[in-house]
Design a protein around this motif. Structure first.
Motif, PDB file in Angstrom:
ATOM      1  N   ARG A 210      -0.498  11.100   2.366  1.00 53.27           N
ATOM      2  CA  ARG A 210       0.248  11.973   1.537  1.00 53.27           C
ATOM      3  C   ARG A 210       0.629  13.290   2.323  1.00 53.27           C
TER       4      ARG A 210
ATOM      5  N   ASP B  76      -6.789   7.719   5.693  1.00 56.61           N
ATOM      6  CA  ASP B  76      -6.727   7.092   4.258  1.00 56.61           C
ATOM      7  C   ASP B  76      -5.734   7.804   3.649  1.00 56.61           C
ATOM      8  N   ASP B  77      -5.444   7.472   2.040  1.00 55.90           N
ATOM      9  CA  ASP B  77      -4.108   7.746   1.499  1.00 55.90           C
ATOM     10  C   ASP B  77      -3.890   9.250   1.615  1.00 55.90           C
TER      11      ASP B  77
ATOM     12  N   ILE C 160      -1.634   4.236   9.457  1.00 55.59           N
ATOM     13  CA  ILE C 160      -2.151   3.251   8.507  1.00 55.59           C
ATOM     14  C   ILE C 160      -3.023   2.636   9.650  1.00 55.59           C
TER      15      ILE C 160
ATOM     16  N   ARG D  25       0.888  -1.141   0.015  1.00 53.41           N
ATOM     17  CA  ARG D  25      -0.030   0.144   0.103  1.00 53.41           C
ATOM     18  C   ARG D  25       0.721   1.309   0.117  1.00 53.41           C
ATOM     19  N   VAL D  26       1.974   1.618   0.709  1.00 56.06           N
ATOM     20  CA  VAL D  26       2.862   2.461   0.898  1.00 56.06           C
ATOM     21  C   VAL D  26       3.639   2.697  -0.337  1.00 56.06           C
TER      22      VAL D  26
ATOM     23  N   LEU E  58       1.452   4.133  -3.040  1.00 60.35           N
ATOM     24  CA  LEU E  58       1.307   5.614  -2.846  1.00 60.35           C
ATOM     25  C   LEU E  58       2.327   6.174  -3.422  1.00 60.35           C
TER      26      LEU E  58
END
Length: 399
Positions: free
Chosen positions: A366, A361-362, A356, A123-124, A127
């Motif tokens: 960010r 959320d993303d 996380i 996931r990271v 991103l």
């Protein structure tokens, strides 16, 4: 190589008005184009002069190509440096005990529950790649001892926009895993090897296995990896008598041998007397070999690269202690415990694991990443200050 002031000024001027990611990207590209224009007009001719021998040459660089992934202001720091290279530590565990990396008594390991899971790593990484990262390097500890290493490589190599998936490894158990790792998308390797003498290898790493590392180097060459590098940390009184032997390795093997200045980290008993500076190593090489020629380095390149007449491979120098390369730094580090480290020698870290697992959320991630990148300093401290600064052991940070 220091970034020209006018390039920094241009970046700063354009970025002050940036309120959207596309504006920040335009500013970053403008700064890079300015930097490359300056480099092409200042090519070094390093045949006779000492100053030219050790100057950084970046002439005739290619134009900045459009990235397959959208570029993001998240990865641009306050000095206009765009970070498109992410190093991910997969584990703190290692099957060697190298003296410059880990104290003899070992280190306290982070509990498994506090390390990033497979899905969290993907996931990271996704991103970062969707924000413009196009190179990922897997490190450790020793990444090959992680049981899901092949699956991690398979998922990472499938990220749209990622061009290079590399790994830094001690090579001890690598040779048997290499065919499958290559199938899963791994395309570049750095293999650590600090001596060509088996008995000395056992002393330096506190383990046996020299022949297996050599087998891994040969296997990587035979499998056709696009980049095979051999990392050698040079320490006075330990392996500085083998410098020319390592260079000789490049005569027949198409590898890049990288001589790395000994760097201070917690627990490795760093002493300036153990440091063999780049200039001294280079003098030894030139005294033994003819036709040593400087290659062109990209502005974000960490190494000073050379070729030698009649050699299949090349040699490079990582000069973190005597000639830093902070102005072109494009690297960020994700540690095994989920902490983001924006500078190898800086103690500052920010956790991504905690937000996380808290459900951020993303977009929120960010913002956290962007804030950390914006706090990155222009350069790291000098080597004596670094030696006195609290930092993690290299085994925790990731090689």
């Amino acid at each position: 190589m220091m970034m020209p002031l006018r390039c920094l000024s241009e970046l700063a001027r354009r970025r002050r008005g940036c309120c959207r990611p596309d504006h920040a990207v335009d500013a970053m590209r403008a700064g890079l184009q300015c930097l490359m224009s300056t480099c092409s007009s200042t090519k070094a001719t390093d045949n006779h002069s000492f100053s030219n021998t050790y100057a950084t040459s970046c002439a005739n660089l290619p134009e900045v190509a459009p990235s397959e992934a959208p570029l993001s202001d998240m990865l641009v720091d306050s000095f206009g440096r765009f970070h498109n290279y992410l190093r991910i530590s997969l584990t703190e565990r290692c099957n060697l005990r190298c003296q410059y990396c880990m104290p003899a008594e070992g280190v306290e390991l982070t509990p498994s529950a506090e390390l990033l899971s497979h899905d969290e790593i993907i996931r990271v990484a996704d991103l970062f790649v969707t924000s413009g990262v196009d190179k990922i390097r897997l490190t450790g500890g020793e990444p090959t001892i992680r049981k899901d290493i092949e699956d991690i490589c398979l998922h990472l190599s499938g990220l749209k926009g990622l061009k290079t998936l590399a790994m830094t490894t001690n090579g001890l158990v690598l040779s048997k895993k290499l065919p499958r790792l290559k199938e899963c998308g791994l395309n570049a390797l750095n293999i650590s090897l600090d001596t060509l003498v088996p008995a000395k290898f056992e002393f330096m790493t506190r383990r046996k296995g020299h022949s297996r590392v050599m087998e891994s180097i040969d296997a990587a060459i035979e499998l056709g990896f696009q980049s095979v590098k051999v990392n050698c940390v040079v320490m006075r009184g330990m392996n500085d008598d083998e410098i020319c032997d390592f260079v000789e390795m490049t005569r027949d093997k198409p590898v890049n041998v990288r001589f790395i200045e000994f760097m201070p980290f917690d627990g490795n008993v760093w002493n300036v007397k153990k440091l063999v500076p780049y200039a001294e190593i280079m003098d030894k090489v030139r005294q033994r070999f003819n036709g040593v020629e400087r290659l062109q380095d990209h502005p974000s390149e960490t190494a000073k690269n050379f070729k030698i007449d009649g050699h299949a491979g090349t040699i490079s120098f990582i000069t973190s202690m005597t000639q830093h390369f902070c102005a072109g730094c494009n690297r960020l580090r994700l540690l095994a415990d989920g902490n983001l480290k924006v500078c190898l020698f800086g103690p500052s870290e920010v956790s991504l694991r905690e937000p996380i697992r808290a459900g951020v959320d993303d977009a929120g991630l960010r913002e956290i990443i962007s804030a950390a990148v914006k706090r990155k300093k222009a350069k790291h401290a000098g080597m004596f200050d670094i030696a006195k600064t609290a930092n993690r052991p290299m085994i925790h940070i990731g090689g």
